[in-house]
Write a protein that holds these residues in place. Structure first.
Motif, PDB file in Angstrom:
ATOM      1  N   ILE A  96       2.032 -14.302   4.402  1.00  0.00           N
ATOM      2  CA  ILE A  96       2.618 -13.111   3.786  1.00  0.00           C
ATOM      3  C   ILE A  96       4.138 -13.225   3.763  1.00  0.00           C
ATOM      4  CG2 ILE A  96       3.014 -10.633   4.122  1.00  0.00           C
ATOM      5  CD1 ILE A  96       0.140 -10.487   5.252  1.00  0.00           C
ATOM      6  N   GLN A 132       3.193 -15.038  -7.070  1.00  0.00           N
ATOM      7  CA  GLN A 132       2.418 -14.560  -5.925  1.00  0.00           C
ATOM      8  C   GLN A 132       0.955 -14.996  -6.057  1.00  0.00           C
ATOM      9  OE1 GLN A 132       3.074 -10.240  -5.204  1.00  0.00           O
ATOM     10  NE2 GLN A 132       4.932 -10.503  -6.405  1.00  0.00           N
ATOM     11  N   LYS A 133       0.413 -14.804  -7.237  1.00  0.00           N
ATOM     12  CA  LYS A 133      -0.985 -15.168  -7.474  1.00  0.00           C
ATOM     13  C   LYS A 133      -1.191 -16.668  -7.327  1.00  0.00           C
ATOM     14  CE  LYS A 133      -4.797 -14.380 -10.714  1.00  0.00           C
ATOM     15  NZ  LYS A 133      -5.197 -13.739 -11.991  1.00  0.00           N
ATOM     16  N   LEU A 136      -1.286 -17.436  -3.612  1.00  0.00           N
ATOM     17  CA  LEU A 136      -2.490 -16.897  -2.989  1.00  0.00           C
ATOM     18  C   LEU A 136      -3.742 -17.686  -3.366  1.00  0.00           C
ATOM     19  CD1 LEU A 136      -1.736 -13.095  -3.493  1.00  0.00           C
ATOM     20  CD2 LEU A 136      -1.841 -14.300  -1.297  1.00  0.00           C
ATOM     21  N   GLN A 137      -3.767 -18.227  -4.552  1.00  0.00           N
ATOM     22  CA  GLN A 137      -4.940 -18.988  -4.995  1.00  0.00           C
ATOM     23  C   GLN A 137      -5.114 -20.305  -4.242  1.00  0.00           C
ATOM     24  OE1 GLN A 137      -4.021 -19.013  -9.227  1.00  0.00           O
ATOM     25  NE2 GLN A 137      -5.677 -17.561  -9.666  1.00  0.00           N
ATOM     26  N   LEU A 144      -7.919 -14.945   2.252  1.00  0.00           N
ATOM     27  CA  LEU A 144      -7.300 -13.883   1.461  1.00  0.00           C
ATOM     28  C   LEU A 144      -7.661 -12.502   2.001  1.00  0.00           C
ATOM     29  CD1 LEU A 144      -7.809 -15.302  -2.152  1.00  0.00           C
ATOM     30  CD2 LEU A 144      -5.669 -15.165  -0.877  1.00  0.00           C
ATOM     31  N   ILE A 147      -5.496 -11.979   4.902  1.00  0.00           N
ATOM     32  CA  ILE A 147      -4.138 -11.646   4.466  1.00  0.00           C
ATOM     33  C   ILE A 147      -4.056 -10.179   4.072  1.00  0.00           C
ATOM     34  CG2 ILE A 147      -2.469 -12.014   2.595  1.00  0.00           C
ATOM     35  CD1 ILE A 147      -3.189 -15.005   2.723  1.00  0.00           C
ATOM     36  N   ARG A 148      -5.056  -9.691   3.349  1.00  0.00           N
ATOM     37  CA  ARG A 148      -5.054  -8.283   2.940  1.00  0.00           C
ATOM     38  C   ARG A 148      -5.102  -7.361   4.151  1.00  0.00           C
ATOM     39  NH1 ARG A 148      -9.401  -6.127  -1.389  1.00  0.00           N
ATOM     40  NH2 ARG A 148     -10.862  -6.624   0.293  1.00  0.00           N
ATOM     41  N   LEU A 216       2.291  -8.082  -3.844  1.00  0.00           N
ATOM     42  CA  LEU A 216       1.281  -8.730  -3.006  1.00  0.00           C
ATOM     43  C   LEU A 216      -0.115  -8.119  -3.153  1.00  0.00           C
ATOM     44  CD1 LEU A 216       0.746 -10.965  -0.910  1.00  0.00           C
ATOM     45  CD2 LEU A 216       1.179  -9.281   0.873  1.00  0.00           C
ATOM     46  N   LEU A 220      -3.408  -9.905  -4.949  1.00  0.00           N
ATOM     47  CA  LEU A 220      -4.372 -10.172  -3.884  1.00  0.00           C
ATOM     48  C   LEU A 220      -5.712  -9.515  -4.202  1.00  0.00           C
ATOM     49  CD1 LEU A 220      -4.698 -11.468  -1.080  1.00  0.00           C
ATOM     50  CD2 LEU A 220      -3.802  -9.361  -0.089  1.00  0.00           C
ATOM     51  N   ASP A 221      -5.673  -8.247  -4.560  1.00  0.00           N
ATOM     52  CA  ASP A 221      -6.912  -7.535  -4.904  1.00  0.00           C
ATOM     53  C   ASP A 221      -7.563  -8.128  -6.147  1.00  0.00           C
ATOM     54  OD1 ASP A 221      -6.629  -5.865  -2.756  1.00  0.00           O
ATOM     55  OD2 ASP A 221      -5.731  -4.225  -3.884  1.00  0.00           O
TER      56      ASP A 221
END
Length: 423
Positions: A96, A132-133, A136-137, A144, A147-148, A216, A220-221
């Motif tokens: 993060i 960001q995506k 995260l990927q 993930l 992280i959330r 983020l 993320l979602d």
């Protein structure tokens, strides 16, 4: 490798990746230019990177201690996470933080609110979300979800600091404040909590269509939904934690284990408090201070400031003082009892006006005649009620059937002065 790096082992790749981006004069402008976690350890850290590894690790440890205390074991202010749980927590936190460095305040100029600036911000936000995506990927769906979970913990940590400051979010209403908190980064959020202030948040970026909108959490979602993970149970067991200590504890006085008796869909640490963590109640209840002082006393210009100062001060000290003033209905309460927030709110509300009476008696102030309408009196409010507030005492319970224009002498019923001081 320097011993300063040992603090990050076995999370060296995540920790060093972060430190390297922080140490760079200009961080990568595109996520594709960022070295992978596997490649980053192939280069020996510089002295500045080693310094950052150490300072970052101290912040991560402090946040883990707080996470453990609020989510795993309320009896210890140092982490009780197992080694595996600690790795999950710290790994998610470093990742993060990396995104915050690459796509946070450092990347963007302070807005000047021109049309050109608005257009540029819109483009920057789109580019930032794309980066960001992309970062995260690189992680698995399980990582993930972790992280959330930690992102939400960070939001609640900073939220505590903002609420403890008592100003709340009055200055950022209408803005995506959850994203702004994450945009600030873990280091700023920890300071926000420790100092109980919003001063460390990047409020200079508060604009319409801000660059941090959806920071983020939106990408993320989006990825998690695409992975067909729909269930998001409360708490951290099953994602970060394997178990919690005190899962089945209940409030000593009402028997509830969770606020309003909510039954969670996964084990969570019951929100219970005693003298060992009274200080934490400040950021949970201060935003509802109107519910902590009975009647209209907070609108009484003669007495209101004393309540405000007390509630904005040291809550552990205040609750110790309230215990010395508690009435008969709370005579069986013990400081070491684990009690829920709802019961503590009732205790404070029923006791704080008696505490104020004792405070005035101790200071040698005379207690005037009691208003029949007591703390519920409407005439005591604001500047228009100042004369009435100064003429009679409102630190007392209203008498049944009373009206705001009637007075009763102290001797006609048992005054708190008699109960507390024995006069």
């Amino acid at each position: 490798m320097s011993s300063s790096c040992d603090l990050a082992v076995p999370l060296l790749s995540q920790a060093l990746r972060l430190a390297r981006c922080q140490a760079a004069a200009t961080p990568p402008k595109d996520a594709c230019d960022l070295a992978s976690e596997n490649d980053v350890i192939n280069k020996t850290p510089s002295r500045e990177e080693e310094r950052l590894l150490l300072s970052n690790a101290c912040i991560v440890v402090a946040l883990e201690d707080l996470f453990s205390w609020t989510e795993k074991d309320r009896t210890s202010r140092t982490s009780k996470l197992s080694r595996v749980e600690s790795i999950r927590f710290q790994r998610a936190l470093y990742r993060i933080w990396l995104i915050c460095v690459l796509c946070g305040p450092r990347r963007f100029a302070i807005p000047d609110n021109t049309n050109e600036d608005s257009r540029r911000r819109s483009e920057d936000r789109i580019k930032s979300r794309k980066d960001q995506k992309s970062i995260l990927q690189q992680f698995s769906l399980q990582e993930l979800v972790q992280i959330r979970k930690i992102a939400r913990f960070l939001v609640s940590t900073a939220d505590w600091g903002v609420m403890a400051e008592r100003r709340g979010y009055s200055g950022i209403d209408g803005h995506d404040w959850k994203s702004m908190l994450l945009f600030a980064g873990p280091h700023a959020l920890l300071r926000c909590y420790e100092d109980a202030t919003s001063e460390h948040l990047p409020t200079e970026h508060l604009t319409k269509n801000s660059v941090y909108d959806g920071f983020l959490l939106y990408p993320l979602d989006e990825i998690i939904r695409a992975g067909n993970i729909k269930k998001d149970p409360l708490g951290f067991v099953g994602t970060i934690l394997d178990n919690i200590n005190g899962e089945h504890d209940c409030c000593r006085h009402c028997g509830n284990s969770h606020i309003h008796g909510i039954v969670p869909d996964a084990p969570i640490l019951p929100a219970l408090y005693n003298e060992s963590n009274w200080d934490y109640l400040k950021g949970l209840l201060l935003g509802d201070s109107g519910f902590l002082v009975p009647g209209n006393l907070t609108d009484n210009l003669t007495e209101g400031e004393a309540f405000t100062q007390a509630l904005e001060g040291d809550w552990s000290r205040l609750l110790h003082q309230l215990f010395a003033c508690r009435g008969d209905e709370y005579s069986q309460w013990l400081k070491q009892d684990w009690v829920c927030m709802i019961c503590w709110m009732s205790f404070i509300r029923d006791t704080i006006w008696q505490w104020r009476v004792k405070q005035k008696v101790t200071a040698g102030d005379s207690i005037k005649q009691d208003c029949r309408n007591g703390y519920d009196c409407q005439k005591q409010r604001y500047k228009t009620g100042l004369a009435h507030a100064n003429r009679v005492n409102h630190l007392c319970k209203p008498i049944e059937g009373s009206d705001t224009s009637s007075l009763v002498k102290v001797e006609r019923f048992q005054s708190p002065v008699t109960q507390i001081s024995g006069v």
